[in-house]
Design an enzyme around this catalytic site. Structure first.
Site, mmCIF file in Angstrom:
data_model
loop_
_atom_site.group_PDB
_atom_site.id
_atom_site.type_symbol
_atom_site.label_atom_id
_atom_site.label_comp_id
_atom_site.label_asym_id
_atom_site.label_seq_id
_atom_site.Cartn_x
_atom_site.Cartn_y
_atom_site.Cartn_z
ATOM 1 N N LYS A 1 57.725 102.516 64.976
ATOM 2 C CA LYS A 1 56.923 101.529 64.658
ATOM 3 C C LYS A 1 57.338 100.766 63.581
ATOM 4 O O LYS A 1 57.220 99.412 63.354
ATOM 5 C CB LYS A 1 55.374 102.277 64.483
ATOM 6 N N ASN A 2 57.698 101.224 62.328
ATOM 7 C CA ASN A 2 58.021 100.850 61.308
ATOM 8 C C ASN A 2 59.480 99.833 61.381
ATOM 9 O O ASN A 2 59.751 98.950 60.516
ATOM 10 C CB ASN A 2 58.101 101.464 60.018
ATOM 11 N N ARG B 1 49.785 97.355 57.231
ATOM 12 C CA ARG B 1 50.432 96.791 56.357
ATOM 13 C C ARG B 1 51.591 95.898 56.577
ATOM 14 O O ARG B 1 51.879 94.960 55.726
ATOM 15 C CB ARG B 1 51.202 98.170 55.798
ATOM 16 N N CYS C 1 47.250 101.970 55.371
ATOM 17 C CA CYS C 1 46.542 103.142 55.143
ATOM 18 C C CYS C 1 46.194 103.474 53.784
ATOM 19 O O CYS C 1 46.979 102.930 53.019
ATOM 20 C CB CYS C 1 47.534 104.327 55.518
ATOM 21 N N ARG D 1 48.736 100.224 46.756
ATOM 22 C CA ARG D 1 50.000 99.618 47.292
ATOM 23 C C ARG D 1 50.333 98.179 47.070
ATOM 24 O O ARG D 1 50.005 97.154 47.631
ATOM 25 C CB ARG D 1 49.855 99.802 48.834
ATOM 26 N N PRO D 2 50.948 98.051 45.855
ATOM 27 C CA PRO D 2 51.123 96.488 45.180
ATOM 28 C C PRO D 2 52.183 95.955 45.965
ATOM 29 O O PRO D 2 52.898 96.417 46.544
ATOM 30 C CB PRO D 2 51.513 97.154 43.716
ATOM 31 N N ILE D 3 52.379 94.640 45.883
ATOM 32 C CA ILE D 3 53.359 93.773 46.546
ATOM 33 C C ILE D 3 54.121 93.071 45.418
ATOM 34 O O ILE D 3 54.815 91.945 45.791
ATOM 35 C CB ILE D 3 52.830 92.997 47.664
ATOM 36 N N GLN E 1 56.757 93.587 44.057
ATOM 37 C CA GLN E 1 58.260 93.346 44.204
ATOM 38 C C GLN E 1 58.678 92.513 45.262
ATOM 39 O O GLN E 1 59.619 91.732 45.215
ATOM 40 C CB GLN E 1 58.878 94.614 44.787
ATOM 41 N N ASP F 1 56.402 110.015 54.728
ATOM 42 C CA ASP F 1 55.454 110.119 56.058
ATOM 43 C C ASP F 1 55.531 111.246 56.781
ATOM 44 O O ASP F 1 54.817 111.361 57.630
ATOM 45 C CB ASP F 1 56.021 108.872 56.924
ATOM 46 N N ARG G 1 47.269 104.357 65.530
ATOM 47 C CA ARG G 1 48.036 103.423 65.129
ATOM 48 C C ARG G 1 49.482 103.511 65.416
ATOM 49 O O ARG G 1 50.411 102.477 65.279
ATOM 50 C CB ARG G 1 47.709 102.985 63.582
HETATM 51 C C1 EPZ Z 1 56.558 101.519 54.233
HETATM 52 O O1 EPZ Z 1 55.456 101.201 53.672
HETATM 53 C C2 EPZ Z 1 55.969 102.195 55.502
HETATM 54 N N1 EPZ Z 1 55.237 101.000 56.228
HETATM 55 C C3 EPZ Z 1 55.066 103.388 55.106
HETATM 56 O O2 EPZ Z 1 54.898 104.052 56.270
HETATM 57 C C4 EPZ Z 1 55.955 104.330 54.171
HETATM 58 O O3 EPZ Z 1 55.249 105.531 53.804
HETATM 59 C C5 EPZ Z 1 56.456 103.839 53.096
HETATM 60 O O4 EPZ Z 1 57.273 102.292 53.588
HETATM 61 C C6 EPZ Z 1 57.696 104.577 52.448
HETATM 62 O O5 EPZ Z 1 58.635 104.897 53.266
HETATM 63 C C7 EPZ Z 1 55.735 100.344 56.753
HETATM 64 O O6 EPZ Z 1 56.877 100.420 57.106
HETATM 65 C C8 EPZ Z 1 54.652 99.295 57.504
HETATM 66 P P1 EPZ Z 1 57.219 100.677 49.765
HETATM 67 P P2 EPZ Z 1 55.780 100.128 52.238
HETATM 68 O O7 EPZ Z 1 57.116 99.558 49.665
HETATM 69 O O8 EPZ Z 1 56.763 98.971 52.677
HETATM 70 C C9 EPZ Z 1 55.671 101.033 45.340
HETATM 71 C C10 EPZ Z 1 53.145 104.987 57.848
HETATM 72 O O9 EPZ Z 1 52.608 105.888 57.948
HETATM 73 N N2 EPZ Z 1 55.615 99.549 45.738
HETATM 74 O O10 EPZ Z 1 58.526 101.458 50.344
HETATM 75 O O11 EPZ Z 1 54.453 99.493 51.825
HETATM 76 C C11 EPZ Z 1 54.601 101.554 46.117
HETATM 77 O O12 EPZ Z 1 53.211 101.558 45.760
HETATM 78 C C12 EPZ Z 1 53.269 104.010 56.733
HETATM 79 O O13 EPZ Z 1 53.710 104.492 58.876
HETATM 80 C C13 EPZ Z 1 55.603 98.725 44.073
HETATM 81 O O14 EPZ Z 1 55.194 99.135 43.263
HETATM 82 O O15 EPZ Z 1 56.191 101.189 51.108
HETATM 83 C C14 EPZ Z 1 55.042 102.828 46.449
HETATM 84 O O16 EPZ Z 1 54.884 103.795 45.398
HETATM 85 C C15 EPZ Z 1 52.206 104.601 55.671
HETATM 86 N N3 EPZ Z 1 55.441 97.350 44.547
HETATM 87 C C16 EPZ Z 1 56.375 102.722 46.676
HETATM 88 O O17 EPZ Z 1 56.944 101.585 45.981
HETATM 89 C C17 EPZ Z 1 55.942 96.770 45.658
HETATM 90 O O18 EPZ Z 1 56.043 95.658 45.697
HETATM 91 C C18 EPZ Z 1 57.332 102.572 48.072
HETATM 92 O O19 EPZ Z 1 56.643 101.584 48.804
HETATM 93 C C19 EPZ Z 1 55.848 97.530 46.926
HETATM 94 C C20 EPZ Z 1 55.949 98.886 46.666
#
Ligand code: EPZ
Length: 431
Positions: free
Chosen positions: A22-23, A93, A117, A122-124, A126, A305, A397
């Site tokens: 999925k991801n 997401r 979820c 979950r900030p963006i 970055q 996950d 999902r």
């Molecule tokens: C992806 O989420 C996956 N989702 C998540 O899977 C997975 O848990 C996660 O990566 C970690 O492996 C998808 O691929 C759609 P991150 P993502 O950006 O991209 C912080 C599932 O169950 N962060 O790697 O949102 C954030 O808060 C889902 O399939 C910032 O601070 O995760 C977290 O602590 C749930 N600023 C860490 O980084 C940002 O701009 C990792 O988040 C982005 C993230």
């Protein structure tokens, strides 16, 4: 509303096939619109998050054709410069991948801010930092993120945190930027590599995906491709842990064993037998498992996950285990539900201290999110008696045919629809 009725205590046994990841599928389908040619994507999982991204692509004019249940033809050429407001897309997401794709191709993207979820903040920031470094102007207005650029220019971007989403989004936009981009402290997850391979098959020039430095040489345009998505590492892991928790014997086919190494090593450590072949892994457990400690980390570490699934497993192991969540700050919400099944778990901040019990007992439980929901299904499969799991829309999902696949392994699980007849639950057999 539908729920799963599960009668636990049956060891799972047999063989199952894993669907596409999925991801990986989410960013691959989003970036398929970055060319005007038709792109064919195979091994797409049939889950609701994927249906949502496909619906978003259609809603802005993209052509989406289902060749069969797992194969899609996508053509982005009719896309109009319209905001992505699709109601479904806000719930996922991965919808933010349309920002990188549209910004890269049209230098303009307006996408509803995603939720996804509820596993913590979950900030963006970055993603935004990366887009700005490429020359885009980013603002948030009326619940939408608006990204615009006269021109995208390659840049050197150091991510403050290892983020899967930011790495992927920046990679997409930079693929069509002028000049070279370097992403440092990049995420190394298999789906990051899969997206890079997909974009390269469309003519992008991306090197280093799978390491923490990704180098992208921007190209002027991308072209058609046919691509098959990698197997879902987390779906595979979920069945591996379900086999272990029920003391079963399951062969999980269509996997890449290398992607599962952090899981196989933990399963061996707690006393499971794990056998790997080229594209399958067999997990068997004949006795009560032993305790261990786990900390979630970015790939190749133990995946966040899979954190709820291993917590369930250790909840039934001998002795005290500690699970530390280092990626998301509130990913232990399901522990309350598990406690009602008899688990002895204390959560302190980002750590769960687990005193293994001999067995869980079934009850009515609510799935708080996708992976926790799947973990609670594992708990119910291992528990004595009946459990009803509600809010299964979260689970669906990300897991294709979850009850059907479990039934094929001998589980007693039914999807029940209590809306069919008010005041009376109707039980439908599945599988
Ligand atoms: C992806 O989420 C996956 N989702 C998540 O899977 C997975 O848990 C996660 O990566 C970690 O492996 C998808 O691929 C759609 P991150 P993502 O950006 O991209 C912080 C599932 O169950 N962060 O790697 O949102 C954030 O808060 C889902 O399939 C910032 O601070 O995760 C977290 O602590 C749930 N600023 C860490 O980084 C940002 O701009 C990792 O988040 C982005 C993230």
């Amino acid at each position: 509303m539908e729920y799963y009725a599960i009668r636990g205590g049956i060891p799972l046994s047999g063989e199952i096939d894993i669907a596409g990841a999925k991801n990986a599928a989410l960013p691959i389908l989003a970036s398929a619109i970055m060319t005007n040619d038709t792109v064919i994507v195979e091994n797409v999982p049939d889950v609701s998050d994927i249906r949502a991204i496909l619906s978003a692509i259609s809603s802005i004019g993209g052509h989406v054709e289902a060749v069969d249940r797992h194969t899609y033809k996508i053509n982005g050429s009719p896309i109009k410069d319209e905001p992505v407001t699709d109601e479904l897309v806000q719930k996922i997401r991965g919808s933010y991948y349309l920002i990188g794709a549209l910004l890269g191709k049209y230098h303009h993207a307006e996408v509803v801010l995603p939720k996804g979820c509820a596993i913590g903040l979950r900030p963006i920031d970055q993603h935004v930092k990366g887009f700005r470094a490429l020359g885009a102007d980013i603002r948030i207005a009326h619940g939408m993120i608006i990204a615009e650029a006269k021109e995208l220019t390659g840049s050197h971007i150091y991510l403050d945190v290892v983020s899967v989403g930011a790495t992927i989004n920046i990679m997409m936009a930079a693929a069509l930027a002028k000049g070279n981009t370097t992403i440092e402290n990049a995420a190394k997850e298999p789906h990051v590599v899969d997206l890079a391979n997909f974009l390269n098959s469309m003519g992008a020039r991306i090197r280093g995906a799978g390491t923490d430095v990704i180098r992208i040489r921007g190209v002027q345009s991308l072209h058609s491709t046919e691509y098959s998505i990698i197997p879902d590492q987390i779906e595979a892991g979920t069945y591996m842990f379900a086999a272990a928790a029920t003391r079963g014997d399951v062969t999980i086919r269509n996997v890449i064993p290398k992607h599962l190494e952090s899981l196989t090593s933990k399963l061996k450590e707690v006393g499971c037998q794990v056998e790997e072949s080229d594209d399958a892994v067999r997990v068997a457990a004949t006795r009560r498992l032993s305790n261990t400690h786990v900390k979630t980390l970015p790939y190749p570490g133990f995946p966040t996950d899979m954190q709820p699934q291993i917590t369930v497993l250790l909840g039934l192991a001998n002795g005290t285990s500690i699970v530390t969540e280092s990626i998301f700050e509130s990913r232990f919400k399901y522990v309350d539900e598990l406690t009602r099944m008899g688990a002895q778990i204390k959560v302190e901040g980002n750590t769960a201290i687990i005193d293994g019990v001999d067995h869980f007992t079934g009850t009515r439980i609510i799935a708080p999110d996708l992976r926790a929901g799947a973990a609670l299904v594992i708990a119910a499969l291992a528990a004595e008696g009946r459990s009803d799991i509600h809010d299964i829309r979260y689970i669906e999902r990300g897991y294709e045919d979850f009850p059907e696949k479990l039934r094929a392994l001998g589980a007693d699980i039914r999807r029940v629809d209590d809306d069919d007849a008010p005041g009376r639950a109707v039980i439908r057999r599945v599988g």
